[in-house]
Design a protein around this motif. Structure first.
Motif, PDB file in Angstrom:
ATOM      1  N   HIS A   1      -3.407  -0.247  -3.478  1.00 41.65           N
ATOM      2  CA  HIS A   1      -3.286  -1.425  -2.880  1.00 41.65           C
ATOM      3  C   HIS A   1      -2.905  -2.467  -3.938  1.00 41.65           C
ATOM      4  O   HIS A   1      -3.586  -2.491  -5.100  1.00 41.65           O
ATOM      5  CB  HIS A   1      -4.605  -1.836  -2.280  1.00 41.65           C
ATOM      6  CG  HIS A   1      -5.207  -1.144  -1.234  1.00 41.65           C
ATOM      7  ND1 HIS A   1      -4.477  -1.148   0.223  1.00 41.65           N
ATOM      8  CD2 HIS A   1      -6.211  -0.083  -0.915  1.00 41.65           C
ATOM      9  CE1 HIS A   1      -5.333  -0.146   0.874  1.00 41.65           C
ATOM     10  NE2 HIS A   1      -6.110   0.326   0.267  1.00 41.65           N
ATOM     11  N   TRP A   2      -1.952  -3.239  -3.820  1.00 41.38           N
ATOM     12  CA  TRP A   2      -1.216  -4.063  -4.937  1.00 41.38           C
ATOM     13  C   TRP A   2      -0.687  -5.543  -4.357  1.00 41.38           C
ATOM     14  O   TRP A   2      -0.068  -5.351  -3.296  1.00 41.38           O
ATOM     15  CB  TRP A   2       0.019  -3.316  -5.497  1.00 41.38           C
ATOM     16  CG  TRP A   2       0.244  -4.013  -6.570  1.00 41.38           C
ATOM     17  CD1 TRP A   2      -0.267  -4.740  -7.647  1.00 41.38           C
ATOM     18  CD2 TRP A   2       1.623  -3.638  -7.502  1.00 41.38           C
ATOM     19  NE1 TRP A   2       0.642  -5.133  -8.574  1.00 41.38           N
ATOM     20  CE2 TRP A   2       1.681  -4.217  -8.718  1.00 41.38           C
ATOM     21  CE3 TRP A   2       2.683  -2.608  -7.141  1.00 41.38           C
ATOM     22  CZ2 TRP A   2       2.877  -4.189  -9.477  1.00 41.38           C
ATOM     23  CZ3 TRP A   2       3.795  -2.700  -7.735  1.00 41.38           C
ATOM     24  CH2 TRP A   2       3.730  -3.437  -9.091  1.00 41.38           C
TER      25      TRP A   2
ATOM     26  N   ASN B   1     -12.527  -2.533  -1.907  1.00 43.21           N
ATOM     27  CA  ASN B   1     -12.081  -1.091  -1.398  1.00 43.21           C
ATOM     28  C   ASN B   1     -12.868  -0.057  -1.651  1.00 43.21           C
ATOM     29  O   ASN B   1     -13.617   0.737  -0.812  1.00 43.21           O
ATOM     30  CB  ASN B   1     -10.679  -0.916  -1.469  1.00 43.21           C
ATOM     31  CG  ASN B   1      -9.681  -1.148  -0.112  1.00 43.21           C
ATOM     32  OD1 ASN B   1      -9.469  -0.415   0.767  1.00 43.21           O
ATOM     33  ND2 ASN B   1      -9.191  -2.421  -0.208  1.00 43.21           N
TER      34      ASN B   1
ATOM     35  N   ILE C   1      -9.190  -6.674  -1.125  1.00 43.03           N
ATOM     36  CA  ILE C   1      -8.532  -5.411  -2.131  1.00 43.03           C
ATOM     37  C   ILE C   1      -9.484  -4.769  -2.958  1.00 43.03           C
ATOM     38  O   ILE C   1      -9.930  -3.610  -3.025  1.00 43.03           O
ATOM     39  CB  ILE C   1      -7.152  -5.796  -2.735  1.00 43.03           C
ATOM     40  CG1 ILE C   1      -6.046  -6.210  -1.788  1.00 43.03           C
ATOM     41  CG2 ILE C   1      -6.801  -4.601  -3.786  1.00 43.03           C
ATOM     42  CD1 ILE C   1      -5.052  -6.782  -2.321  1.00 43.03           C
TER      43      ILE C   1
ATOM     44  N   HIS D   1       3.579   0.756   2.897  1.00 41.40           N
ATOM     45  CA  HIS D   1       3.202  -0.328   3.784  1.00 41.40           C
ATOM     46  C   HIS D   1       3.341  -1.654   3.056  1.00 41.40           C
ATOM     47  O   HIS D   1       2.878  -1.868   1.927  1.00 41.40           O
ATOM     48  CB  HIS D   1       2.014  -0.152   4.517  1.00 41.40           C
ATOM     49  CG  HIS D   1       1.657  -1.235   5.611  1.00 41.40           C
ATOM     50  ND1 HIS D   1       0.808  -2.469   5.058  1.00 41.40           N
ATOM     51  CD2 HIS D   1       1.881  -1.460   6.822  1.00 41.40           C
ATOM     52  CE1 HIS D   1       0.794  -3.130   6.269  1.00 41.40           C
ATOM     53  NE2 HIS D   1       1.317  -2.529   7.274  1.00 41.40           N
ATOM     54  N   ASP D   2       3.882  -2.554   3.678  1.00 44.00           N
ATOM     55  CA  ASP D   2       3.943  -3.859   3.078  1.00 44.00           C
ATOM     56  C   ASP D   2       3.364  -5.009   4.311  1.00 44.00           C
ATOM     57  O   ASP D   2       3.654  -4.818   5.445  1.00 44.00           O
ATOM     58  CB  ASP D   2       5.355  -4.482   2.673  1.00 44.00           C
ATOM     59  CG  ASP D   2       6.460  -4.493   3.623  1.00 44.00           C
ATOM     60  OD1 ASP D   2       6.848  -5.618   4.211  1.00 44.00           O
ATOM     61  OD2 ASP D   2       7.030  -3.445   4.227  1.00 44.00           O
TER      62      ASP D   2
ATOM     63  N   THR E   1       0.939  -1.229   0.028  1.00 50.23           N
ATOM     64  CA  THR E   1      -0.034  -0.026   0.004  1.00 50.23           C
ATOM     65  C   THR E   1       0.879   1.095   0.050  1.00 50.23           C
ATOM     66  O   THR E   1       1.895   1.261   0.603  1.00 50.23           O
ATOM     67  CB  THR E   1      -0.864   0.211   1.238  1.00 50.23           C
ATOM     68  OG1 THR E   1      -1.808  -1.228   1.403  1.00 50.23           O
ATOM     69  CG2 THR E   1      -1.777   1.258   1.282  1.00 50.23           C
ATOM     70  N   THR E   2       0.578   2.137  -0.999  1.00 51.31           N
ATOM     71  CA  THR E   2       1.232   3.380  -0.819  1.00 51.31           C
ATOM     72  C   THR E   2       0.303   4.760  -1.232  1.00 51.31           C
ATOM     73  O   THR E   2      -0.673   4.246  -1.680  1.00 51.31           O
ATOM     74  CB  THR E   2       2.497   3.476  -2.010  1.00 51.31           C
ATOM     75  OG1 THR E   2       3.271   4.695  -1.753  1.00 51.31           O
ATOM     76  CG2 THR E   2       1.808   3.372  -3.230  1.00 51.31           C
ATOM     77  N   VAL E   3       0.351   5.777  -0.562  1.00 50.92           N
ATOM     78  CA  VAL E   3      -0.412   6.805  -0.751  1.00 50.92           C
ATOM     79  C   VAL E   3       0.194   8.231  -1.428  1.00 50.92           C
ATOM     80  O   VAL E   3       1.401   8.419  -1.138  1.00 50.92           O
ATOM     81  CB  VAL E   3      -0.638   7.278   0.953  1.00 50.92           C
ATOM     82  CG1 VAL E   3      -1.475   8.270   0.979  1.00 50.92           C
ATOM     83  CG2 VAL E   3      -1.225   6.149   1.555  1.00 50.92           C
TER      84      VAL E   3
ATOM     85  N   HIS F   1      -4.529   6.495  -3.183  1.00 53.82           N
ATOM     86  CA  HIS F   1      -3.609   5.400  -2.719  1.00 53.82           C
ATOM     87  C   HIS F   1      -3.732   4.145  -3.775  1.00 53.82           C
ATOM     88  O   HIS F   1      -4.799   4.269  -4.309  1.00 53.82           O
ATOM     89  CB  HIS F   1      -3.830   5.071  -1.411  1.00 53.82           C
ATOM     90  CG  HIS F   1      -5.102   4.384  -0.826  1.00 53.82           C
ATOM     91  ND1 HIS F   1      -6.256   5.263  -0.492  1.00 53.82           N
ATOM     92  CD2 HIS F   1      -5.538   3.236  -0.528  1.00 53.82           C
ATOM     93  CE1 HIS F   1      -7.151   4.463  -0.293  1.00 53.82           C
ATOM     94  NE2 HIS F   1      -6.659   3.187  -0.152  1.00 53.82           N
TER      95      HIS F   1
ATOM     96  N   TRP G   1      -5.288  -5.575  -7.823  1.00 56.09           N
ATOM     97  CA  TRP G   1      -4.757  -4.388  -7.410  1.00 56.09           C
ATOM     98  C   TRP G   1      -6.041  -3.615  -7.384  1.00 56.09           C
ATOM     99  O   TRP G   1      -7.001  -3.845  -8.172  1.00 56.09           O
ATOM    100  CB  TRP G   1      -3.891  -3.726  -8.195  1.00 56.09           C
ATOM    101  CG  TRP G   1      -3.869  -3.862  -9.743  1.00 56.09           C
ATOM    102  CD1 TRP G   1      -3.382  -4.819 -10.625  1.00 56.09           C
ATOM    103  CD2 TRP G   1      -4.616  -2.967 -10.534  1.00 56.09           C
ATOM    104  NE1 TRP G   1      -3.799  -4.635 -11.741  1.00 56.09           N
ATOM    105  CE2 TRP G   1      -4.542  -3.316 -11.952  1.00 56.09           C
ATOM    106  CE3 TRP G   1      -5.485  -1.682 -10.322  1.00 56.09           C
ATOM    107  CZ2 TRP G   1      -5.238  -2.793 -12.736  1.00 56.09           C
ATOM    108  CZ3 TRP G   1      -6.137  -1.162 -11.265  1.00 56.09           C
ATOM    109  CH2 TRP G   1      -6.030  -1.492 -12.696  1.00 56.09           C
TER     110      TRP G   1
END
Length: 156
Positions: free
Chosen positions: A73-74, A135, A132, A115-116, A28-30, A71, A65
Motif C-alpha cells: 500500500h503506497w 494494516n 495504511i 488498484h488506485d 495497492t499492488t499484490v 502486497h 507506505w
C-alpha cells in the motif's frame, strides 16, 4: 468464476484510469499468487529502495507506505509520470532487484495490474496514512503499529 469475465472487468477498470499530476493516490499492488515474498527483510528493503528512488527522482512524493507480506500500500502525490508507468517501473525494477539478489521465490513477482484510489480533496491525507500503516495491526501481524518495521509516513 469465469476467468474471461474477470479479464474483461480488469480491462474495463484500466480503461477509465486517469493520472492527474499533483493529486494524491492510494496505490495497492499484490504479489503473484499472493506469495508472501516480503516476509524476507532483504526483499522488502529492495522494494523500499525502488520506492525511495522514485521519490528522490521526483516522480512521486511518497507520503506513506506499508509493505505487507504479499502486497504493498503506497500513498503518493503523483508527479508527471502517469500511474501505469509509475507502477510498471516500481514492479519491474523491484522484480529485477529481487532476482539479482537471489531472494525471488517465484517465477513472477507481481500480479498484473494494480488498484488506485484518487483521494478526494476533502479526504484527510493523515487519516489515510494512519489507515495504511495500521494494516499490520489489523492483519494480526503485530500488537502495536510501531512493532512492524516495514512502513513509513511523511508525518513522523
Amino acid at each position: 468464476m469465469d476467468s474471461s469475465l474477470f479479464a474483461h472487468r480488469s480491462h474495463a477498470l484500466r480503461s477509465g484510469r486517469f493520472s492527474e499530476p499533483n493529486r494524491a493516490y492510494l496505490l495497492t499492488t499484490v504479489t503473484y499468487g499472493r506469495v508472501p515474498i516480503f516476509t524476507d527483510w532483504c526483499a522488502a528493503r529492495l522494494l523500499v529502495a525502488e520506492m525511495r528512488q522514485a521519490h528522490d527522482q521526483q516522480l512521486v512524493t511518497s507520503l506513506a507506505w506499508v509493505i505487507m507480506p504479499d502486497h504493498l500500500h503506497w500513498l503518493v502525490q503523483l508527479g508527471s509520470l502517469p500511474l501505469p508507468s509509475l507502477m510498471q517501473r516500481i514492479k519491474s525494477r523491484s522484480a529485477i532487484a529481487l532476482r539479482q539478489a537471489g531472494v525471488d521465490h517465484t517465477e513472477k513477482v507481481w500480479q498484473k495490474g494494480f488498484h488506485d484510489h484518487a483521494l478526494r480533496h476533502d479526504e484527510d491525507l493523515q487519516d489515510v496514512a494512519r489507515y495504511i500503516v495500521a494494516n499490520p495491526l489489523r492483519a494480526g501481524l503485530v500488537k502495536r503499529v510501531g512493532d512492524y518495521p516495514l512502513w513509513d509516513a511523511a508525518w513522523l
